[in-house]
Design a protein around this motif. Structure first.
Motif, mmCIF file in Angstrom:
data_model
loop_
_atom_site.group_PDB
_atom_site.id
_atom_site.type_symbol
_atom_site.label_atom_id
_atom_site.label_comp_id
_atom_site.label_asym_id
_atom_site.label_seq_id
_atom_site.Cartn_x
_atom_site.Cartn_y
_atom_site.Cartn_z
ATOM 1 N N ASP A 177 0.169 21.839 12.127
ATOM 2 C CA ASP A 177 1.308 20.929 11.985
ATOM 3 C C ASP A 177 0.881 19.608 11.347
ATOM 4 O OD1 ASP A 177 2.898 22.887 13.149
ATOM 5 O OD2 ASP A 177 2.976 21.893 15.118
ATOM 6 N N LYS B 93 2.305 18.183 7.902
ATOM 7 C CA LYS B 93 2.939 16.863 7.895
ATOM 8 C C LYS B 93 2.210 15.904 6.947
ATOM 9 C CE LYS B 93 4.327 13.169 11.041
ATOM 10 N NZ LYS B 93 4.284 12.676 12.414
ATOM 11 N N GLN C 270 0.984 16.593 4.158
ATOM 12 C CA GLN C 270 1.277 16.992 2.776
ATOM 13 C C GLN C 270 0.007 17.101 1.926
ATOM 14 O OE1 GLN C 270 4.358 14.426 1.248
ATOM 15 N NE2 GLN C 270 5.808 15.081 2.800
#
Length: 135
Positions: A60, A64, A66
């Motif tokens: 995650d 998140k 990127q």
């Protein structure tokens, strides 16, 4: 593609051996391992078992953050010295991403984009004693 293995490497700048600390963190769906070295001499290592939810939390953070790879085809001249971070993501044995970033700059193919600091911190947090491993 699902990520099943993460390898993060930090190569320290060229400093005297007593201050040089490079490390490699390998994470699979069930385990995280860190190895700390100074110019190839192993100083410390630690292993931590991971639950599926802990591994998902790492994924995650990567999503998140990127994290991506620069696709520019023109590389700038090589940068000498400085700290370098490497990140590799795998789907089993198939490499999905392989990039790096240099603290002293550098552009071109393979350069990581995104919040690599957040990923680094997340991976380091898998080891409650991480700072002591760097001594």
């Amino acid at each position: 593609m699902p990520i099943t293995k993460i390898i993060y490497r930090f190569r320290d700048a060229s400093v005297p051996p007593q201050y040089h600390r490079s490390y490699r963190i390998s994470v699979t769906t069930t385990q995280a391992k860190v190895v700390v070295d100074s110019y190839g001499k192993r100083l410390n290592e630690s292993t931590a078992e991971l639950t599926p939810s802990e591994f998902q939390a790492v994924l995650d953070v990567i999503e998140k953050s990127q994290i991506s790879q620069e696709t520019d085809t023109e590389a700038s001249p090589p940068v000498i010295g400085g700290k370098i971070e490497y990140l590799q993501l795998f789907d089993h044995d198939m490499e999905i991403l392989n990039g790096n970033t240099r603290s002293s700059g550098g552009q071109g193919p393979g350069r990581l984009c995104g919040d690599i600091k957040a990923v680094r911190q997340c991976l380091r947090n898998l080891f409650p004693n991480f700072k002591s491993l760097l001594k």
